[in-house]
Motif scaffolding. Sequence first.
Motif, PDB file in Angstrom:
ATOM      1  N   LEU A  86      18.303 -44.558  66.620  1.00  0.00           N
ATOM      2  CA  LEU A  86      17.009 -43.932  66.381  1.00  0.00           C
ATOM      3  C   LEU A  86      16.106 -44.254  67.566  1.00  0.00           C
ATOM      4  O   LEU A  86      15.793 -45.414  67.828  1.00  0.00           O
ATOM      5  CB  LEU A  86      16.394 -44.461  65.082  1.00  0.00           C
ATOM      6  CG  LEU A  86      14.947 -44.100  64.782  1.00  0.00           C
ATOM      7  CD1 LEU A  86      14.763 -42.589  64.689  1.00  0.00           C
ATOM      8  CD2 LEU A  86      14.495 -44.765  63.498  1.00  0.00           C
ATOM      9  N   LEU A  87      15.722 -43.217  68.309  1.00  0.00           N
ATOM     10  CA  LEU A  87      14.858 -43.353  69.478  1.00  0.00           C
ATOM     11  C   LEU A  87      13.423 -43.046  69.082  1.00  0.00           C
ATOM     12  O   LEU A  87      13.166 -42.067  68.379  1.00  0.00           O
ATOM     13  CB  LEU A  87      15.293 -42.366  70.570  1.00  0.00           C
ATOM     14  CG  LEU A  87      14.338 -42.190  71.758  1.00  0.00           C
ATOM     15  CD1 LEU A  87      14.306 -43.450  72.619  1.00  0.00           C
ATOM     16  CD2 LEU A  87      14.722 -40.974  72.574  1.00  0.00           C
ATOM     17  N   THR A  88      12.486 -43.872  69.552  1.00  0.00           N
ATOM     18  CA  THR A  88      11.060 -43.605  69.387  1.00  0.00           C
ATOM     19  C   THR A  88      10.397 -43.728  70.746  1.00  0.00           C
ATOM     20  O   THR A  88      10.550 -44.747  71.420  1.00  0.00           O
ATOM     21  CB  THR A  88      10.395 -44.594  68.411  1.00  0.00           C
ATOM     22  OG1 THR A  88      11.072 -44.559  67.161  1.00  0.00           O
ATOM     23  CG2 THR A  88       8.927 -44.246  68.203  1.00  0.00           C
TER      24      THR A  88
ATOM     25  N   TYR B  96      14.845 -37.106  61.072  1.00  0.00           N
ATOM     26  CA  TYR B  96      14.369 -36.781  62.407  1.00  0.00           C
ATOM     27  C   TYR B  96      15.395 -35.865  63.057  1.00  0.00           C
ATOM     28  O   TYR B  96      16.565 -35.875  62.686  1.00  0.00           O
ATOM     29  CB  TYR B  96      14.188 -38.048  63.251  1.00  0.00           C
ATOM     30  CG  TYR B  96      13.169 -39.005  62.677  1.00  0.00           C
ATOM     31  CD1 TYR B  96      11.839 -38.635  62.524  1.00  0.00           C
ATOM     32  CD2 TYR B  96      13.537 -40.278  62.266  1.00  0.00           C
ATOM     33  CE1 TYR B  96      10.906 -39.497  61.984  1.00  0.00           C
ATOM     34  CE2 TYR B  96      12.609 -41.156  61.728  1.00  0.00           C
ATOM     35  CZ  TYR B  96      11.303 -40.757  61.589  1.00  0.00           C
ATOM     36  OH  TYR B  96      10.377 -41.612  61.058  1.00  0.00           O
TER      37      TYR B  96
ATOM     38  N   GLU C 125      14.546 -45.956  57.647  1.00  0.00           N
ATOM     39  CA  GLU C 125      14.141 -46.437  58.968  1.00  0.00           C
ATOM     40  C   GLU C 125      13.793 -47.930  58.947  1.00  0.00           C
ATOM     41  O   GLU C 125      14.088 -48.654  59.894  1.00  0.00           O
ATOM     42  CB  GLU C 125      12.947 -45.624  59.475  1.00  0.00           C
ATOM     43  CG  GLU C 125      12.506 -45.988  60.857  1.00  0.00           C
ATOM     44  CD  GLU C 125      11.424 -45.081  61.395  1.00  0.00           C
ATOM     45  OE1 GLU C 125      10.891 -45.403  62.473  1.00  0.00           O
ATOM     46  OE2 GLU C 125      11.108 -44.055  60.767  1.00  0.00           O
TER      47      GLU C 125
ATOM     48  N   THR D  11       6.674 -43.784  72.209  1.00  0.00           N
ATOM     49  CA  THR D  11       5.282 -43.909  71.769  1.00  0.00           C
ATOM     50  C   THR D  11       4.383 -43.786  72.986  1.00  0.00           C
ATOM     51  O   THR D  11       4.553 -44.512  73.973  1.00  0.00           O
ATOM     52  CB  THR D  11       5.045 -45.262  71.079  1.00  0.00           C
ATOM     53  OG1 THR D  11       5.978 -45.396  70.002  1.00  0.00           O
ATOM     54  CG2 THR D  11       3.626 -45.348  70.527  1.00  0.00           C
TER      55      THR D  11
ATOM     56  N   SER E 179       3.782 -40.438  68.615  1.00  0.00           N
ATOM     57  CA  SER E 179       5.160 -40.835  68.867  1.00  0.00           C
ATOM     58  C   SER E 179       6.099 -39.707  68.473  1.00  0.00           C
ATOM     59  O   SER E 179       5.768 -38.885  67.619  1.00  0.00           O
ATOM     60  CB  SER E 179       5.509 -42.124  68.124  1.00  0.00           C
ATOM     61  OG  SER E 179       5.408 -41.940  66.739  1.00  0.00           O
ATOM     62  N   TYR E 180       7.231 -39.680  69.137  1.00  0.00           N
ATOM     63  CA  TYR E 180       8.276 -38.697  68.883  1.00  0.00           C
ATOM     64  C   TYR E 180       9.568 -39.450  68.624  1.00  0.00           C
ATOM     65  O   TYR E 180       9.869 -40.416  69.315  1.00  0.00           O
ATOM     66  CB  TYR E 180       8.427 -37.738  70.069  1.00  0.00           C
ATOM     67  CG  TYR E 180       7.197 -36.913  70.304  1.00  0.00           C
ATOM     68  CD1 TYR E 180       7.041 -35.673  69.680  1.00  0.00           C
ATOM     69  CD2 TYR E 180       6.173 -37.356  71.118  1.00  0.00           C
ATOM     70  CE1 TYR E 180       5.901 -34.924  69.874  1.00  0.00           C
ATOM     71  CE2 TYR E 180       5.025 -36.608  71.317  1.00  0.00           C
ATOM     72  CZ  TYR E 180       4.897 -35.392  70.694  1.00  0.00           C
ATOM     73  OH  TYR E 180       3.773 -34.648  70.882  1.00  0.00           O
ATOM     74  N   LYS E 181      10.329 -38.977  67.632  1.00  0.00           N
ATOM     75  CA  LYS E 181      11.548 -39.675  67.231  1.00  0.00           C
ATOM     76  C   LYS E 181      12.727 -38.720  67.221  1.00  0.00           C
ATOM     77  O   LYS E 181      12.566 -37.525  67.022  1.00  0.00           O
ATOM     78  CB  LYS E 181      11.373 -40.300  65.845  1.00  0.00           C
ATOM     79  CG  LYS E 181      10.249 -41.321  65.820  1.00  0.00           C
ATOM     80  CD  LYS E 181      10.159 -42.038  64.511  1.00  0.00           C
ATOM     81  CE  LYS E 181       9.021 -43.045  64.565  1.00  0.00           C
ATOM     82  NZ  LYS E 181       9.135 -44.076  63.581  1.00  0.00           N
TER      83      LYS E 181
END
Length: 190
Positions: A21-23, A44, A104, A25, A31-33
Amino acid sequence: MTLNTNWLNAIHRKGSQLRLLLTITFNDGTSYKAVDGACTGVRYPSDIHEVDQLSAKLDPLTREMQIGGLSLTLRAERWKDIIVSKRVAMQQATLLIGEASLAEADYESYFSGVVEKAQPSSDFRFVRLELLDIFQALQLVEMVGTWPDAARPYAPHPVQVLSDINSFVGVPSTLINAASLDPSQGQFSR
């Protein structure tokens, strides 16, 4: 490091599917996930195409050593608009590892750092992000100067100097605990 019980149970279950799981910020708080495959525990986009670890790599042209980084390839449909509309360099990037059925909150930390650069593929189907851990990012910036300086003739507290360096380098504010760099706090007061 102690892994949470839900994570351990899910990983040891027969047929478990590891997920990343990439975040990303941004300094403005948005932020985009994205994840690297279908998940039932998080919802996501499955935009992560490939992840490569750059644990120690020598650039053949510049002869610079890159240590402690990751390279991610993302599907460009959603990410190209984000990359075009926002300044991605030096924004916070975290990568968590979990299992497809986990929420998450049950994912565990895998990587934390900053985006060094973003580059589209030649066919514009993918965007490649190069991520550096924060210590590597600090190492790449040459910092020269004196403290105190003409603008502040008093001798600043050493934690204030650290705060100045973080600001100069562009460390994302989300990675800094401002209270820990406040010289007026009891533990640092003179």
